[in-house]
Write a protein that holds these residues in place. Sequence first.
Motif, PDB file in Angstrom:
ATOM      1  N   GLU A 124       0.827  -1.212   0.000  1.00  0.00           N
ATOM      2  CA  GLU A 124       0.000   0.000   0.000  1.00  0.00           C
ATOM      3  C   GLU A 124       0.860   1.260   0.000  1.00  0.00           C
ATOM      4  O   GLU A 124       0.534   2.242  -0.675  1.00  0.00           O
ATOM      5  CB  GLU A 124      -0.942   0.000   1.202  1.00  0.00           C
ATOM      6  CG  GLU A 124      -1.939   1.140   1.164  1.00  0.00           C
ATOM      7  CD  GLU A 124      -3.034   1.031   2.209  1.00  0.00           C
ATOM      8  OE1 GLU A 124      -3.608   2.080   2.560  1.00  0.00           O
ATOM      9  OE2 GLU A 124      -3.304  -0.094   2.670  1.00  0.00           O
ATOM     10  N   ILE A 125       1.953   1.238   0.740  1.00  0.00           N
ATOM     11  CA  ILE A 125       2.849   2.399   0.728  1.00  0.00           C
ATOM     12  C   ILE A 125       3.479   2.563  -0.653  1.00  0.00           C
ATOM     13  O   ILE A 125       3.543   3.667  -1.201  1.00  0.00           O
ATOM     14  CB  ILE A 125       3.930   2.275   1.813  1.00  0.00           C
ATOM     15  CG1 ILE A 125       3.300   2.293   3.203  1.00  0.00           C
ATOM     16  CG2 ILE A 125       4.941   3.431   1.682  1.00  0.00           C
ATOM     17  CD1 ILE A 125       4.276   2.052   4.336  1.00  0.00           C
ATOM     18  N   HIS A 126       3.935   1.465  -1.248  1.00  0.00           N
ATOM     19  CA  HIS A 126       4.523   1.530  -2.588  1.00  0.00           C
ATOM     20  C   HIS A 126       3.535   2.101  -3.610  1.00  0.00           C
ATOM     21  O   HIS A 126       3.905   2.919  -4.456  1.00  0.00           O
ATOM     22  CB  HIS A 126       4.953   0.135  -3.039  1.00  0.00           C
ATOM     23  CG  HIS A 126       6.316  -0.272  -2.551  1.00  0.00           C
ATOM     24  ND1 HIS A 126       7.398   0.583  -2.535  1.00  0.00           N
ATOM     25  CD2 HIS A 126       6.773  -1.462  -2.080  1.00  0.00           C
ATOM     26  CE1 HIS A 126       8.448  -0.055  -2.073  1.00  0.00           C
ATOM     27  NE2 HIS A 126       8.107  -1.293  -1.786  1.00  0.00           N
ATOM     28  N   GLN A 127       2.284   1.671  -3.527  1.00  0.00           N
ATOM     29  CA  GLN A 127       1.276   2.103  -4.488  1.00  0.00           C
ATOM     30  C   GLN A 127       0.974   3.587  -4.357  1.00  0.00           C
ATOM     31  O   GLN A 127       0.739   4.277  -5.359  1.00  0.00           O
ATOM     32  CB  GLN A 127      -0.003   1.288  -4.296  1.00  0.00           C
ATOM     33  CG  GLN A 127       0.116  -0.157  -4.748  1.00  0.00           C
ATOM     34  CD  GLN A 127      -1.077  -0.996  -4.337  1.00  0.00           C
ATOM     35  OE1 GLN A 127      -2.026  -0.506  -3.717  1.00  0.00           O
ATOM     36  NE2 GLN A 127      -1.046  -2.279  -4.654  1.00  0.00           N
ATOM     37  N   ASN A 128       0.969   4.096  -3.137  1.00  0.00           N
ATOM     38  CA  ASN A 128       0.557   5.477  -2.897  1.00  0.00           C
ATOM     39  C   ASN A 128       1.712   6.458  -2.754  1.00  0.00           C
ATOM     40  O   ASN A 128       1.501   7.674  -2.849  1.00  0.00           O
ATOM     41  CB  ASN A 128      -0.321   5.533  -1.642  1.00  0.00           C
ATOM     42  CG  ASN A 128      -1.658   4.863  -1.837  1.00  0.00           C
ATOM     43  OD1 ASN A 128      -2.589   5.460  -2.379  1.00  0.00           O
ATOM     44  ND2 ASN A 128      -1.766   3.608  -1.416  1.00  0.00           N
ATOM     45  N   SER A 129       2.913   5.942  -2.526  1.00  0.00           N
ATOM     46  CA  SER A 129       4.091   6.807  -2.416  1.00  0.00           C
ATOM     47  C   SER A 129       5.290   6.054  -2.976  1.00  0.00           C
ATOM     48  O   SER A 129       6.173   5.613  -2.238  1.00  0.00           O
ATOM     49  CB  SER A 129       4.332   7.193  -0.950  1.00  0.00           C
ATOM     50  OG  SER A 129       5.395   8.115  -0.848  1.00  0.00           O
ATOM     51  N   PRO A 130       5.332   5.883  -4.291  1.00  0.00           N
ATOM     52  CA  PRO A 130       6.322   5.006  -4.920  1.00  0.00           C
ATOM     53  C   PRO A 130       7.773   5.412  -4.720  1.00  0.00           C
ATOM     54  O   PRO A 130       8.667   4.571  -4.863  1.00  0.00           O
ATOM     55  CB  PRO A 130       5.938   5.051  -6.405  1.00  0.00           C
ATOM     56  CG  PRO A 130       5.106   6.272  -6.568  1.00  0.00           C
ATOM     57  CD  PRO A 130       4.389   6.462  -5.277  1.00  0.00           C
ATOM     58  N   LYS A 131       8.034   6.662  -4.386  1.00  0.00           N
ATOM     59  CA  LYS A 131       9.420   7.097  -4.192  1.00  0.00           C
ATOM     60  C   LYS A 131       9.920   6.868  -2.766  1.00  0.00           C
ATOM     61  O   LYS A 131      11.112   7.043  -2.482  1.00  0.00           O
ATOM     62  CB  LYS A 131       9.557   8.573  -4.560  1.00  0.00           C
ATOM     63  CG  LYS A 131       9.369   8.856  -6.045  1.00  0.00           C
ATOM     64  CD  LYS A 131       9.617  10.321  -6.367  1.00  0.00           C
ATOM     65  CE  LYS A 131       9.455  10.593  -7.860  1.00  0.00           C
ATOM     66  NZ  LYS A 131       9.697  12.030  -8.182  1.00  0.00           N
TER      67      LYS A 131
END
Length: 215
Positions: free
Chosen positions: A120-127
């Motif tokens: 979920e973190i990767h999807q919403n804040s990929p950097k």
Amino acid sequence: MRTTILTLLLVVSTHLVQAQFSTYYYQKKSLFEKLPNDKNEIIFLGNSITDGCEWSEIFQNKKIKNRGISGDVTDGVLLRLAEVYESSPKKVFILIGINDLSRGKSQEYVFNNIQKIVQEIHQNSPKTKLFVQSLLPVNDCYGRFKKHTNKNEKVLWINKRLKESASKASYTFINIHDAFVNESGKMRKDYSNDGLHLLGDGYMAWVNIIKPYVK
């Protein structure tokens, strides 16, 4: 009639979800949601073990935000995760799971939920750079937190899976566990006075391990 039933089900469902978490959880969650976001935040995310440390003071960095909540579980982190990634943080350090085990959740459940948090973190804040820390050992010698301190085998299983999945799930795994174990594979007594939570020396040992990743 159908609308009424659906409304009742929604209300019941909401109350059941809220019943899973403490008043302290909602106090902290509501505060986190009101605090201002900064650019390049470094977030420490977890339960009481994270909550109990003064991270920004230790690292002398006001960009570091403590998002630990005492008693939290993986489902609790998932419920409040939007607040974590809305600032597009520079780094997130995750340590969660021992409270799940104490409540009867399986080791597989904990591992899978940590993967959901990562995704979920990767999807919403990929950097955002993600660092998943191993669960710490526990020690039953104090006779306290008995539902927590008999879980060392499950802790080892979760840590092994977290390490194996790091590359595929695009996070850095940090093994803090091994620095905290005694010759019996339990939490060192000089690092804890209840077998679960950390003393100052324990936090300093933790900091020394993760320092290269924080800076």
